[in-house]
Enzyme design. Structure first.
Site, PDB file in Angstrom:
ATOM      1  N   SER A 174      36.121  54.071  31.935  1.00 36.48           N
ATOM      2  CA  SER A 174      35.995  53.036  32.953  1.00 36.48           C
ATOM      3  C   SER A 174      37.328  52.595  33.540  1.00 36.48           C
ATOM      4  O   SER A 174      37.365  51.702  34.386  1.00 36.48           O
ATOM      5  CB  SER A 174      35.307  51.822  32.334  1.00 36.48           C
ATOM      6  OG  SER A 174      35.947  51.502  31.116  1.00 36.48           O
ATOM      7  N   THR A 180      40.892  49.234  36.728  1.00 33.33           N
ATOM      8  CA  THR A 180      39.540  49.782  36.581  1.00 33.33           C
ATOM      9  C   THR A 180      39.327  51.012  37.456  1.00 33.33           C
ATOM     10  O   THR A 180      40.010  51.178  38.474  1.00 33.33           O
ATOM     11  CB  THR A 180      38.515  48.701  36.990  1.00 33.33           C
ATOM     12  OG1 THR A 180      37.203  49.161  36.683  1.00 33.33           O
ATOM     13  CG2 THR A 180      38.584  48.368  38.466  1.00 33.33           C
ATOM     14  N   THR A 186      35.867  47.275  32.820  1.00 33.30           N
ATOM     15  CA  THR A 186      37.232  47.039  33.288  1.00 33.30           C
ATOM     16  C   THR A 186      38.086  46.430  32.180  1.00 33.30           C
ATOM     17  O   THR A 186      37.568  45.681  31.364  1.00 33.30           O
ATOM     18  CB  THR A 186      37.154  46.035  34.452  1.00 33.30           C
ATOM     19  OG1 THR A 186      36.524  46.682  35.527  1.00 33.30           O
ATOM     20  CG2 THR A 186      38.499  45.509  34.876  1.00 33.30           C
ATOM     21  N   THR A 231      35.155  40.693  34.926  1.00 36.49           N
ATOM     22  CA  THR A 231      34.650  42.047  34.725  1.00 36.49           C
ATOM     23  C   THR A 231      33.162  42.046  35.063  1.00 36.49           C
ATOM     24  O   THR A 231      32.527  40.997  35.036  1.00 36.49           O
ATOM     25  CB  THR A 231      34.909  42.525  33.273  1.00 36.49           C
ATOM     26  OG1 THR A 231      34.359  43.831  33.109  1.00 36.49           O
ATOM     27  CG2 THR A 231      34.292  41.603  32.255  1.00 36.49           C
ATOM     28  N   GLY A 232      32.648  43.233  35.380  1.00 36.12           N
ATOM     29  CA  GLY A 232      31.233  43.311  35.745  1.00 36.12           C
ATOM     30  C   GLY A 232      31.068  43.655  37.207  1.00 36.12           C
ATOM     31  O   GLY A 232      31.960  44.236  37.831  1.00 36.12           O
ATOM     32  N   ARG A 274      34.271  52.622  48.164  1.00 35.53           N
ATOM     33  CA  ARG A 274      33.956  51.265  47.683  1.00 35.53           C
ATOM     34  C   ARG A 274      35.132  50.684  46.881  1.00 35.53           C
ATOM     35  O   ARG A 274      35.725  51.342  46.033  1.00 35.53           O
ATOM     36  CB  ARG A 274      32.701  51.317  46.804  1.00 35.53           C
ATOM     37  CG  ARG A 274      32.245  49.959  46.286  1.00 35.53           C
ATOM     38  CD  ARG A 274      32.775  49.683  44.886  1.00 35.53           C
ATOM     39  NE  ARG A 274      32.223  48.461  44.311  1.00 35.53           N
ATOM     40  CZ  ARG A 274      32.657  47.931  43.177  1.00 35.53           C
ATOM     41  NH1 ARG A 274      33.626  48.498  42.507  1.00 35.53           N
ATOM     42  NH2 ARG A 274      32.116  46.828  42.713  1.00 35.53           N
TER      43      ARG A 274
HETATM   44  C1  SD4 Z   1      34.181  46.477  39.842  1.00 37.62           C
HETATM   45  N1  SD4 Z   1      34.525  44.621  38.413  1.00 37.62           N
HETATM   46  O1  SD4 Z   1      34.720  47.439  40.360  1.00 37.62           O
HETATM   47  C2  SD4 Z   1      34.672  46.036  38.499  1.00 37.62           C
HETATM   48  C3  SD4 Z   1      33.948  46.803  37.472  1.00 37.62           C
HETATM   49  C4  SD4 Z   1      34.064  46.205  36.140  1.00 37.62           C
HETATM   50  O2  SD4 Z   1      33.785  46.124  33.952  1.00 37.62           O
HETATM   51  O3  SD4 Z   1      34.512  45.143  35.934  1.00 37.62           O
HETATM   52  N2  SD4 Z   1      33.691  46.779  35.121  1.00 37.62           N
HETATM   53  O4  SD4 Z   1      33.244  45.883  40.359  1.00 37.62           O
END
Ligand code: SD4
Length: 327
Positions: free
Chosen positions: A86, A206, A188, A239-240, A216
């Site tokens: 990731s 990330t 991330t 994160t997320g 994107r």
């Molecule tokens: C994203 N926030 O690209 C990041 C992905 C992520 O844990 O946090 N993954 O949207």
């Protein structure tokens, strides 16, 4: 203490909540005045790989090094790890098979740098730091970011490992080129540190959402969304599912909540609740927030079960399970 030396204008009102959690907020001068002992140095970072990142950061912090160096070195350990799917080398690609990276960094002076949609570079965080320190800009993207990195001595490498390629090929068969957007699709590394001098910095890096559309960009390189540091107050990282964080400017929001007297924990909870209030489809996604204030107090909160973070301070380096909204 430095924070006390500002000119005092008007009358001072102490926020009861603030005084309970170790600092006073003076509305008239809009300045935080911290009292009591600080927990420093301290470093926190997202997910299980945070333990390894913290180890690298602690090497710097324990020797009275700068928080900025600690967060850069800390997340670099994860960027270089091909088994972490990731971040950086070995990151899962977009739906066309390209590994595209986002990263950001902020220091104690409020300076910030980031890169987005960067390909072929193992350490995007170090490119982000160079953007911050060597250019008049905050963000470089895509080809321009790559050119800048190559000019500054970074090597062009293939980041798509056989393991990630295999996962992508499997995904293509099953998903028929539709980006999968769900609560699992994350990991991330976001890291925040307070050093022995009491200065804060943060870093975030990330490969973004796996199998995203080509081009994107997520929240991680957006200052205020994926990361924010204000050395007077505290720092936050996300994160997320980045789209939800970007729409609510999560990290900046958390720092502003702390500025107004909330603890890092309360601030993270309030920012997650903001997502619930504003974004109707929030239940389909995971978001985790992490925060650290000027006294070394930490907090975290997520939408769904399963978010955790690693914390390293004088005690030890340990994982902490995070409380969540959707029970
Ligand atoms: C994203 N926030 O690209 C990041 C992905 C992520 O844990 O946090 N993954 O949207």
């Amino acid at each position: 203490m430095k924070l006390n030396r500002r000119n005092f204008i008007g009358k001072t009102i102490l926020a009861t909540a603030g005084s309970l959690i170790g600092f006073k907020y003076t509305y008239a001068q809009k300045t935080l005045i911290y009292k009591g002992k600080k927990n420093k140095p301290v470093v926190i970072s997202t997910w299980n790989h945070g333990l390894k990142a913290n180890e690298a950061a602690w090497e710097i912090l324990k020797n009275k090094g700068r928080a900025l160096d600690a967060v850069e070195k800390g997340v670099m350990a994860i960027e270089a790890d091909p088994d972490i799917l990731s971040v950086g080398l070995g990151g899962l690609p977009d739906r066309d098979g390209y590994v595209t990276l986002d990263a950001s960094i902020m220091d104690e002076t409020g300076n910030a740098g980031s890169v987005s949609f960067l390909q072929h570079i193992v350490h995007p965080i170090s490119v982000a730091r160079l953007v911050m320190e060597k250019t008049p800009h905050v963000m470089l993207a895509g080809e321009g970011a790559l050119q800048f990195a190559l000019l500054n001595g970074f090597k062009k490498e293939n980041l798509l490992t056989p393991k990630a390629k295999k996962a992508w090929e499997k995904w293509k068969k099953e998903a028929k080129y539709k980006p999968i957007i769900n609560i699992e699709n994350h990991d991330t590394i976001g890291m925040l540190a307070l050093d022995a001098d009491g200065n804060l910095s943060g870093a975030c890096t990330t490969s973004g959402l796996a199998y995203k559309m080509h081009g994107r960009v997520g929240d991680s390189p957006i200052i205020g969304a994926g990361i924010y540091v204000d050395n007077e107050v505290g720092a936050a990282v996300a994160t997320g599912m980045g789209e939800l964080v970007m729409k609510t400017l999560g990290s900046f929001l958390i720092v502003e909540f702390m500025r107004n007297g909330l603890s890092p924990q309360q601030a993270c909870e309030k920012a997650i609740n903001r997502i619930k209030q504003k974004l109707p489809n929030y239940k389909n996604f995971q978001i985790g927030y992490l925060a650290l204030n000027k006294t070394g107090e930490t907090g975290a909160y997520s939408l769904h079960k399963g978010f955790n973070y690693a914390k390293y301070d004088k005690k030890n380096n340990r994982m902490i399970e995070v409380d969540y909204l959707l029970k």
